[in-house]
Enzyme design. Structure first.
Site, short mmCIF file in Angstrom:
data_model
loop_
_atom_site.label_atom_id
_atom_site.label_comp_id
_atom_site.label_asym_id
_atom_site.label_seq_id
_atom_site.Cartn_x
_atom_site.Cartn_y
_atom_site.Cartn_z
N TYR A 124 1.00 -0.98 0.17
CA TYR A 124 -0.36 0.14 0.28
C TYR A 124 1.07 1.08 0.34
CZ TYR A 124 -5.45 -0.66 0.74
OH TYR A 124 -5.72 -1.45 -0.02
N LYS A 191 2.87 -13.93 5.81
CA LYS A 191 2.94 -15.08 5.16
C LYS A 191 5.05 -15.48 5.20
CE LYS A 191 1.13 -17.34 2.14
NZ LYS A 191 0.58 -19.23 2.00
N ASP A 224 -3.40 -16.96 5.81
CA ASP A 224 -4.81 -18.07 4.30
C ASP A 224 -5.03 -18.73 5.06
OD1 ASP A 224 -1.99 -18.98 4.42
OD2 ASP A 224 -2.26 -20.04 2.74
N ASP A 248 -6.70 -5.29 5.12
CA ASP A 248 -7.46 -4.40 4.23
C ASP A 248 -8.73 -5.88 3.91
OD1 ASP A 248 -8.77 -3.10 2.35
OD2 ASP A 248 -7.53 -3.62 1.04
#
Ligand code: NAI
Length: 360
Positions: A124, A191, A224, A248
């Protein structure tokens, strides 16, 4: 006590839901002088920018603002006003509580999670290069020289900066929030198995900071698996802290657990300024029809009131919203559809707002 608050109606459904929020806060008897300001596509012709300097000046002077959503052109055009505001005032912590309410239309009950999203870094940050930009060529050459890896000539490139400083301050914010609000667990989401440098740093810093808060349980999870866990067992989660992009996405997922985007409030907090806004966007598909659900914006207004020290009024408004939804007779189309499968008999934005005000 009188409070001064900057007010940006935004566009799309923004003016409709901001008007509802303002009516409810005024009906609750809180004395606010609103400094109304325009930003977004509608002011570009006049000021040459969607975020004119005088808007920034007033927010800086007042230190607190509430806004409606602002449309961001997709793919090209001006950069997001929302992201620019977060950057201009270093609003590093995005706080998005998602709590079930009776009659919210969700398939889930008793969800009560708080998303704490890092707001300034990550993909971002907006450091991007078109494929034919000479800077992209420099990046390709550097990467090839230093790693032997080839970035295709026709690839656009986005950079993902995640710093120790940025990670530490957001994780610390999450733990301080948990401590202040009596929350018992913080989950850091990443992640790091794939992005060992950026997300790995975020995860390591989260583990270090967690050690300073032994009374609060801590875990870290891969993003995930976190999404699957939230959908299957949302009760396993309490406070989640995430880098910008995952925050987000996961905050919209969590909005879906509590009745949808029309229900999810939010705040962007920095050390000298705070800007409150619903999680959702400008909803161009329903703009101007008077049917948007103002709950998320009204609850963002409650977060604003808490910030201003007007917690009694905030509690009264939350309770009026809760009672109106629980009653179910006067709810907007999104909730009506979730409850009955049809929008028939749905209330307008104004009718729902009147029903909330009548319960104050
Ligand atoms: P969106 O959140 O505006 O809409 C997604 C879906 O949710 C639509 O079907 C919409 O009708 C529904 N929805 C959203 N809020 C609702 C409400 N209060 N009541 C009932 N239904 C509601 O997301 P979308 O369409 O991806 O984005 C539209 C624009 O908003 C884009 O330009 C985007 O960049 C911008 N945006 C602005 C944000 C902000 O100002 N903070 C945040 C997110 C998006």
């Amino acid at each position: 006590m009188n409070h001064e608050v900057a007010l940006i109606p935004g566009d799309g459904i923004g003016p409709e839901i901001v008007c509802a929020m303002r009516r409810v806060i005024e009906a609750a008897g809180v004395d606010i002088t609103w400094r109304e300001l325009q930003a977004g596509a509608s002011v570009v012709d006049r000021y040459g920018t969607p975020l004119p300097d005088h808007v920034l000046d007033v927010i800086r002077e007042v230190g607190v603002a509430i806004k409606g959503p602002i449309t961001t052109p997709i793919g090209s055009g001006f950069r997001s006003v929302n992201v620019s505001l977060r950057r201009a005032f270093d609003l590093y912590a995005c706080v998005r509580p998602c709590a079930s309410m009776p009659g919210d239309g969700s398939r889930y009950r008793d969800v009560d999670v708080v998303i704490i999203r890092e707001n300034t870094e990550d993909l971002y940050a907006g450091i991007e290069f078109e494929a034919d930009d000479p800077a992209a060529q420099d990046v390709r050459e550097t990467v090839k020289r230093d790693t032997g890896r080839v970035i295709p000539q026709d690839a656009c490139i986005s950079l993902k900066p995640i710093s120790r400083t940025g990670s530490e301050r957001i994780v610390r914010y999450a733990f301080e929030y948990a401590r202040r609000c009596g929350r018992s667990k913080v989950t850091a989401v990443h992640k790091a198995n794939i992005m060992k440098a950026t997300d790995g740093l975020f995860m390591r810093v989260a583990r270090e900071v967690a050690a300073e808060y032994p009374e609060i349980a801590f875990e870290d999870r891969i993003v995930d698996a976190t999404c699957m866990g939230l959908v299957m067992h949302p009760e396993d989660f309490d406070v989640l802290v995430l880098p910008n992009l995952y925050g987000d996405i996961v905050s919209d997922l969590c909005a879906g657990l509590v009745g949808g985007l029309g229900m999810a409030p939010g705040a962007n907090i920095g050390s000298s300024c705070a800007i409150f806004e619903a999680t959702h966007g400008s909803a161009p598909d329903i703009a101007g029809k008077g049917i948007a659900n103002p709950t998320a914006e009204i609850l963002s207004g409650c977060m604003l009131l808490d910030h201003l020290g007007e917690s009694d009024a905030a509690a009264r408004i939350r309770s009026a919203v809760r009672a109106t939804l629980a009653d179910g007779a006067c709810v907007t189309a999104d909730v009506r559809r979730a409850l009955t499968g049809s929008t028939s008999g749905a209330a307008t934005t104004d009718e729902f707002t009147d029903a909330v005000i009548s319960r104050l």
